[in-house]
Motif scaffolding. Structure first.
Motif, PDB file in Angstrom:
ATOM      1  N   GLY A 109      -3.063  10.371 -36.642  1.00  0.00           N
ATOM      2  CA  GLY A 109      -2.886  10.251 -35.337  1.00  0.00           C
ATOM      3  C   GLY A 109      -1.380   9.390 -34.891  1.00  0.00           C
ATOM      4  O   GLY A 109      -1.372   9.570 -33.618  1.00  0.00           O
ATOM      5  N   CYS A 110      -0.793   8.825 -36.053  1.00  0.00           N
ATOM      6  CA  CYS A 110       0.281   8.100 -35.590  1.00  0.00           C
ATOM      7  C   CYS A 110       1.284   8.317 -36.681  1.00  0.00           C
ATOM      8  O   CYS A 110       1.033   9.251 -37.358  1.00  0.00           O
ATOM      9  CB  CYS A 110      -0.376   6.679 -36.551  1.00  0.00           C
ATOM     10  N   ILE A 111       2.192   8.552 -36.123  1.00  0.00           N
ATOM     11  CA  ILE A 111       3.493   8.935 -36.484  1.00  0.00           C
ATOM     12  C   ILE A 111       4.627   7.262 -36.377  1.00  0.00           C
ATOM     13  O   ILE A 111       4.661   6.944 -35.352  1.00  0.00           O
ATOM     14  CB  ILE A 111       4.318  10.016 -35.644  1.00  0.00           C
ATOM     15  N   ILE A 112       5.189   7.161 -37.288  1.00  0.00           N
ATOM     16  CA  ILE A 112       6.247   6.088 -37.934  1.00  0.00           C
ATOM     17  C   ILE A 112       7.152   7.148 -37.656  1.00  0.00           C
ATOM     18  O   ILE A 112       7.759   7.598 -37.987  1.00  0.00           O
ATOM     19  CB  ILE A 112       5.515   5.180 -39.317  1.00  0.00           C
ATOM     20  N   ILE A 113       8.357   6.055 -36.847  1.00  0.00           N
ATOM     21  CA  ILE A 113       9.418   5.767 -36.310  1.00  0.00           C
ATOM     22  C   ILE A 113      10.489   4.716 -37.437  1.00  0.00           C
ATOM     23  O   ILE A 113       9.985   3.894 -37.138  1.00  0.00           O
ATOM     24  CB  ILE A 113       9.939   5.277 -34.944  1.00  0.00           C
TER      25      ILE A 113
END
Length: 407
Positions: free
Chosen positions: A84-88
């Motif tokens: 449920g996370c996205i890393i930029i």
């Protein structure tokens, strides 16, 4: 593979986080859209030897900011994330950062990279085999053996990332047309290409109203803090030019220009500069930090080396005088190729750099001409592709991740 809606964003940066970054990365916009946001500053881990030399700001008011000093802590933090996370990632892909990409891939976390290409290619395209060999040898000659080995290993890591357990980026953000095909990160045909624009275009969007008539002719210099820029520390090279040589050279040219054109030249200080605690290098001229776009908009013309803020001059349709010198032109190989960039950007905008060590025949009025076609092309190629949304880049990103599910 299971699909899950994005609920959390982690921004990873390899430079001390500050208010400018907080604004540029749309932190408040994400939170206003119901997303949880964390900022992971891994500067101390990647740059242990110079971390105390890099400028810092008070960070206690940045909710969600975490400072990491050890690799094991970063790896552990990544392992706690879910789909449920996205890393930029505001970091490059190389030997130094490989462990970050490897850990993200191991735990199957979605990640986004910034694939904008801000400048023209500084290296002239060599058509003959002989010229290509000479060009390669020149680049190699400027590097130490250790740097050559690192460069070769970085090429292998990039071209064969899948052999080392690295997953391709989930999303790559693109800007001008030249961004297409950017291969500085692990990407493949499963990577979503999301067309946005250079981050400075967001500032332009906030105030792209018609420019009022300018009653007084004034110029603005896009300062690059060359004698002190902390990026040179991060690259592991010395400062390229002495302030005792650089600033008098500039001020002498500014004075000539001011006298001949009956103008005043102000300084748009580089965002990472610290002129408040330095001598008066600009000889009493106004030095303003944090308002570059406004200064360009209200100016009659712009002076620059190779700053990304040249975008503002293009967007606000201002004449640009490109400044170089004998010392700057010597910066043409290895990690510091400032001279090559000055030449390439100027050429792309239909200009010839002014070598202020040799001003014979210099005509200031001729420099006030704008190549309309070159400006239009530059915007399309390096700032914002024609036809893409006229919205802030992180709004485009946020809309996408909230409407789509990412595997």
């Amino acid at each position: 593979m299971a699909m899950k809606k994005i609920q959390k964003i982690v921004v990873i940066t390899a430079y001390p986080f500050n208010q400018r970054d907080y604004d540029r990365f749309g932190i408040e916009l994400f939170r206003s859209n119901g997303l949880t946001v964390e900022i992971w500053d891994i500067t101390s881990c990647l740059h242990k030897n110079i971390k105390d030399q890099l400028p810092t700001e008070e960070t206690s008011n940045f909710m969600g900011l975490q400072i990491f000093k050890e690799k094991c802590d970063i790896v552990s933090a990544i392992s706690s994330l879910n789909k449920g996370c996205i890393i930029i990632l505001n970091i490059g892909y190389n030997l130094n950062t490989f462990f970050v990409f490897r850990s993200i891939s191991k735990h199957k976390i979605n990640y986004c990279v910034l694939g904008m290409v801000p400048f023209p290619n500084p290296h002239p395209i060599q058509t003959s085999f002989k010229d290509r060999i000479v060009s390669i040898l020149k680049k190699v000659d400027a590097l130490r053996v250790k740097e050559i080995i690192q460069h070769l290993l970085n090429i292998i890591l990039l071209n064969y990332y899948f052999l080392f357990g690295i997953a391709p980026a989930s999303i790559i953000l693109l800007g001008g047309e030249k961004s297409a095909g950017n291969i500085s990160y692990p990407v493949n045909n499963t990577t979503i290409q999301l067309w946005t624009h250079m981050q400075d275009y967001d500032i332009y969007l906030q105030d792209k109203t018609e420019i009022n008539a300018i009653s007084k002719k004034n110029g603005v210099f896009l300062d690059e803090y060359l004698p002190f820029h902390p990026d040179f520390l991060c690259m592991g090279i010395g400062f390229p030019i002495s302030p005792d040589n650089y600033y008098p050279m500039l001020c002498n040219f500014f004075k000539i220009l001011e006298n001949s054109m009956k103008t005043e030249i102000g300084i748009a200080a580089h965002p990472r500069s610290d002129y408040e605690n330095l001598p008066d290098y600009y000889c009493g001229r106004s030095i303003i930090k944090g308002k570059t776009a406004h200064l360009v908009k209200e100016s009659s013309f712009v002076l620059a080396h190779m700053s990304t803020s040249i975008d503002f001059a293009v967007l606000y349709h201002k004449p640009i005088l490109f400044i170089t010198s004998d010392d700057l032109q010597k910066m043409n190989a290895g990690k510091n190729i400032t001279g090559l960039y000055i030449n390439a950007i100027a050429m792309e905008l239909g200009k010839i750099p002014i070598n202020i060590d040799h001003l014979s025949g210099f005509n200031a009025e001729n420099e006030m001409k704008i190549n309309e076609e070159a400006y239009r092309n530059y915007k399309n190629l390096y700032i914002k592709k024609q036809g893409t949304p006229e919205k802030p880049m992180w709004e485009i990103f946020c809309t996408y991740i909230q409407q789509e599910t990412i595997s």
